[in-house]
Design a protein around this motif. Sequence first.
Motif, PDB file in Angstrom:
ATOM      1  N   ASN A 109       0.851  -1.181   0.000  1.00 19.38           N
ATOM      2  CA  ASN A 109       0.000   0.000   0.000  1.00 19.38           C
ATOM      3  C   ASN A 109       0.893   1.240   0.000  1.00 19.38           C
ATOM      4  O   ASN A 109       1.566   1.527   0.990  1.00 19.38           O
ATOM      5  CB  ASN A 109      -0.898  -0.008   1.238  1.00 19.38           C
ATOM      6  CG  ASN A 109      -1.715  -1.290   1.333  1.00 19.38           C
ATOM      7  OD1 ASN A 109      -2.671  -1.476   0.593  1.00 19.38           O
ATOM      8  ND2 ASN A 109      -1.306  -2.189   2.228  1.00 19.38           N
ATOM      9  N   ILE A 110       0.907   1.943  -1.130  1.00 17.61           N
ATOM     10  CA  ILE A 110       1.804   3.082  -1.304  1.00 17.61           C
ATOM     11  C   ILE A 110       0.992   4.379  -1.373  1.00 17.61           C
ATOM     12  O   ILE A 110       0.180   4.564  -2.282  1.00 17.61           O
ATOM     13  CB  ILE A 110       2.657   2.917  -2.569  1.00 17.61           C
ATOM     14  CG1 ILE A 110       3.472   1.613  -2.475  1.00 17.61           C
ATOM     15  CG2 ILE A 110       3.579   4.118  -2.767  1.00 17.61           C
ATOM     16  CD1 ILE A 110       4.282   1.295  -3.699  1.00 17.61           C
ATOM     17  N   ASP A 111       1.181   5.218  -0.371  1.00 13.63           N
ATOM     18  CA  ASP A 111       0.491   6.497  -0.304  1.00 13.63           C
ATOM     19  C   ASP A 111       1.462   7.596  -0.737  1.00 13.63           C
ATOM     20  O   ASP A 111       2.322   8.011   0.043  1.00 13.63           O
ATOM     21  CB  ASP A 111       0.011   6.748   1.133  1.00 13.63           C
ATOM     22  CG  ASP A 111      -0.825   8.011   1.265  1.00 13.63           C
ATOM     23  OD1 ASP A 111      -0.650   8.942   0.457  1.00 13.63           O
ATOM     24  OD2 ASP A 111      -1.647   8.080   2.195  1.00 13.63           O
ATOM     25  N   GLU A 112       1.345   8.034  -1.982  1.00 12.67           N
ATOM     26  CA  GLU A 112       2.282   9.028  -2.507  1.00 12.67           C
ATOM     27  C   GLU A 112       2.056  10.403  -1.876  1.00 12.67           C
ATOM     28  O   GLU A 112       2.987  11.205  -1.793  1.00 12.67           O
ATOM     29  CB  GLU A 112       2.160   9.112  -4.028  1.00 12.67           C
ATOM     30  CG  GLU A 112       2.589   7.823  -4.716  1.00 12.67           C
ATOM     31  CD  GLU A 112       2.676   7.950  -6.221  1.00 12.67           C
ATOM     32  OE1 GLU A 112       2.620   9.084  -6.735  1.00 12.67           O
ATOM     33  OE2 GLU A 112       2.804   6.903  -6.896  1.00 12.67           O
ATOM     34  N   ARG A 113       0.854  10.666  -1.417  1.00 13.85           N
ATOM     35  CA  ARG A 113       0.578  11.950  -0.774  1.00 13.85           C
ATOM     36  C   ARG A 113       1.159  11.991   0.644  1.00 13.85           C
ATOM     37  O   ARG A 113       1.816  12.943   1.041  1.00 13.85           O
ATOM     38  CB  ARG A 113      -0.923  12.207  -0.734  1.00 13.85           C
ATOM     39  CG  ARG A 113      -1.299  13.590  -0.216  1.00 13.85           C
ATOM     40  CD  ARG A 113      -2.773  13.851  -0.399  1.00 13.85           C
ATOM     41  NE  ARG A 113      -3.138  15.183   0.057  1.00 13.85           N
ATOM     42  CZ  ARG A 113      -4.359  15.685  -0.021  1.00 13.85           C
ATOM     43  NH1 ARG A 113      -5.339  14.956  -0.552  1.00 13.85           N
ATOM     44  NH2 ARG A 113      -4.609  16.899   0.421  1.00 13.85           N
ATOM     45  N   GLY A 114       0.902  10.930   1.407  1.00 12.75           N
ATOM     46  CA  GLY A 114       1.426  10.872   2.771  1.00 12.75           C
ATOM     47  C   GLY A 114       2.863  10.388   2.842  1.00 12.75           C
ATOM     48  O   GLY A 114       3.494  10.440   3.887  1.00 12.75           O
ATOM     49  N   ARG A 115       3.349   9.865   1.711  1.00 20.05           N
ATOM     50  CA  ARG A 115       4.721   9.363   1.604  1.00 20.05           C
ATOM     51  C   ARG A 115       5.018   8.248   2.618  1.00 20.05           C
ATOM     52  O   ARG A 115       5.925   8.345   3.422  1.00 20.05           O
ATOM     53  CB  ARG A 115       5.732  10.507   1.746  1.00 20.05           C
ATOM     54  CG  ARG A 115       5.613  11.512   0.612  1.00 20.05           C
ATOM     55  CD  ARG A 115       6.687  12.575   0.663  1.00 20.05           C
ATOM     56  NE  ARG A 115       6.674  13.338  -0.587  1.00 20.05           N
ATOM     57  CZ  ARG A 115       7.746  13.635  -1.319  1.00 20.05           C
ATOM     58  NH1 ARG A 115       8.931  13.239  -0.926  1.00 20.05           N
ATOM     59  NH2 ARG A 115       7.646  14.316  -2.424  1.00 20.05           N
ATOM     60  N   SER A 186       8.320   6.197  -6.985  1.00 19.09           N
ATOM     61  CA  SER A 186       7.288   6.102  -8.004  1.00 19.09           C
ATOM     62  C   SER A 186       7.041   4.626  -8.285  1.00 19.09           C
ATOM     63  O   SER A 186       7.972   3.822  -8.309  1.00 19.09           O
ATOM     64  CB  SER A 186       7.741   6.811  -9.283  1.00 19.09           C
ATOM     65  OG  SER A 186       6.869   6.516 -10.351  1.00 19.09           O
ATOM     66  N   THR A 187       5.770   4.268  -8.489  1.00 21.36           N
ATOM     67  CA  THR A 187       5.436   2.860  -8.734  1.00 21.36           C
ATOM     68  C   THR A 187       5.586   2.468 -10.201  1.00 21.36           C
ATOM     69  O   THR A 187       5.498   1.304 -10.533  1.00 21.36           O
ATOM     70  CB  THR A 187       3.990   2.567  -8.288  1.00 21.36           C
ATOM     71  OG1 THR A 187       3.095   3.477  -8.956  1.00 21.36           O
ATOM     72  CG2 THR A 187       3.849   2.747  -6.784  1.00 21.36           C
ATOM     73  N   GLY A 188       5.780   3.433 -11.056  1.00 22.25           N
ATOM     74  CA  GLY A 188       5.953   3.109 -12.472  1.00 22.25           C
ATOM     75  C   GLY A 188       7.256   2.373 -12.727  1.00 22.25           C
ATOM     76  O   GLY A 188       8.309   2.741 -12.207  1.00 22.25           O
ATOM     77  N   LYS A 189       7.213   1.303 -13.522  1.00 23.97           N
ATOM     78  CA  LYS A 189       8.417   0.535 -13.813  1.00 23.97           C
ATOM     79  C   LYS A 189       9.342   1.322 -14.735  1.00 23.97           C
ATOM     80  O   LYS A 189       8.901   1.948 -15.692  1.00 23.97           O
ATOM     81  CB  LYS A 189       8.051  -0.804 -14.444  1.00 23.97           C
ATOM     82  CG  LYS A 189       7.347  -1.757 -13.489  1.00 23.97           C
ATOM     83  CD  LYS A 189       7.106  -3.101 -14.141  1.00 23.97           C
ATOM     84  CE  LYS A 189       6.436  -4.063 -13.165  1.00 23.97           C
ATOM     85  NZ  LYS A 189       6.192  -5.392 -13.779  1.00 23.97           N
ATOM     86  N   ARG A 190      10.612   1.306 -14.444  1.00 19.68           N
ATOM     87  CA  ARG A 190      11.610   1.999 -15.255  1.00 19.68           C
ATOM     88  C   ARG A 190      12.722   1.031 -15.657  1.00 19.68           C
ATOM     89  O   ARG A 190      13.014   0.063 -14.930  1.00 19.68           O
ATOM     90  CB  ARG A 190      12.223   3.153 -14.469  1.00 19.68           C
ATOM     91  CG  ARG A 190      11.215   4.141 -13.891  1.00 19.68           C
ATOM     92  CD  ARG A 190      10.516   4.948 -14.971  1.00 19.68           C
ATOM     93  NE  ARG A 190       9.542   5.861 -14.418  1.00 19.68           N
ATOM     94  CZ  ARG A 190       9.819   7.086 -13.998  1.00 19.68           C
ATOM     95  NH1 ARG A 190      11.049   7.556 -14.082  1.00 19.68           N
ATOM     96  NH2 ARG A 190       8.866   7.858 -13.507  1.00 19.68           N
ATOM     97  N   ASN A 191      13.333   1.304 -16.775  1.00 18.75           N
ATOM     98  CA  ASN A 191      14.477   0.511 -17.220  1.00 18.75           C
ATOM     99  C   ASN A 191      15.719   1.047 -16.512  1.00 18.75           C
ATOM    100  O   ASN A 191      16.441   1.898 -17.032  1.00 18.75           O
ATOM    101  CB  ASN A 191      14.634   0.601 -18.733  1.00 18.75           C
ATOM    102  CG  ASN A 191      15.741  -0.293 -19.247  1.00 18.75           C
ATOM    103  OD1 ASN A 191      16.173  -1.213 -18.555  1.00 18.75           O
ATOM    104  ND2 ASN A 191      16.226  -0.010 -20.439  1.00 18.75           N
ATOM    105  N   ALA A 192      15.934   0.565 -15.305  1.00 13.73           N
ATOM    106  CA  ALA A 192      17.023   1.061 -14.458  1.00 13.73           C
ATOM    107  C   ALA A 192      17.590  -0.084 -13.639  1.00 13.73           C
ATOM    108  O   ALA A 192      16.936  -1.117 -13.458  1.00 13.73           O
ATOM    109  CB  ALA A 192      16.508   2.166 -13.536  1.00 13.73           C
ATOM    110  N   PRO A 193      18.818   0.064 -13.130  1.00 10.15           N
ATOM    111  CA  PRO A 193      19.404  -0.973 -12.280  1.00 10.15           C
ATOM    112  C   PRO A 193      18.553  -1.214 -11.032  1.00 10.15           C
ATOM    113  O   PRO A 193      17.842  -0.323 -10.570  1.00 10.15           O
ATOM    114  CB  PRO A 193      20.773  -0.389 -11.916  1.00 10.15           C
ATOM    115  CG  PRO A 193      21.053   0.632 -12.954  1.00 10.15           C
ATOM    116  CD  PRO A 193      19.731   1.195 -13.361  1.00 10.15           C
TER     117      PRO A 193
END
Length: 230
Positions: A109-115, A186-193
């Motif tokens: 459960n990821i709350d981006e507003r409350g961090r 961020s929950t978006g998948k990125r092409n990163a290590p």
Amino acid sequence: MRCIMGEEIPVFKCPACGLCCTFSPVSILPHEDVVLGIIAGVLDLPYKSQPGYTVYDEISGLNIAFSYIMELNNGRCVFLSGVRCLVHNVYKPLICRSYPYVPRHVKYNIDERGRYILATADYGISLACPIVRRDRGVLEKYSENPGLVIRYMKREYEAAVEMENARNLLLGLLSKLWREGLVELSTGKRNAPVVNLYEFLRKYYPDLPNMLNIDKVVEKIKLLEGEVNE
């Protein structure tokens, strides 16, 4: 035997048959992946794992892995020798200690507003275990009793509680960094290590091994190294 509503019920006792070590890849916590990798190196075993759930940190440019999947080796856990667990007395993963009381699903459960990030897990008793299948009738009869799991498998239930406490300890520390502006998740998948959450957090929390009791495991690994080198 223990009683529920005046009726005796069996108490779970692991038969140490090794069957559960051959079912599927095992989900482990980030610090467990580090520890097991070290132990496998000492024992010269082909340990392999893959990152599980990850989030992206905009500041470091890294995907942070919240969990790992320990792969099987030829259909068996790499630490299984016959029916014997080679790491039982060094460090046995919490999900192995809790079996057959295991998480069927873990939700982050990821709350981006409350961090903040909090994990919730849905647990159940696995019918793949032959002892559970033997006791299935009694378990189904009292399935609505909330104390059944604790009565039937107290040690396994306690391992599950320890697993969720450890999981949320790591996530709580990451959440603290988020609120302090040291990470931007961020929950978006990125092409990163990909970086292990435990190893990522150690830069900010040097006492983390002690918080997770890994310092005690290190001593056991040293003893294991001595035995291997004799």
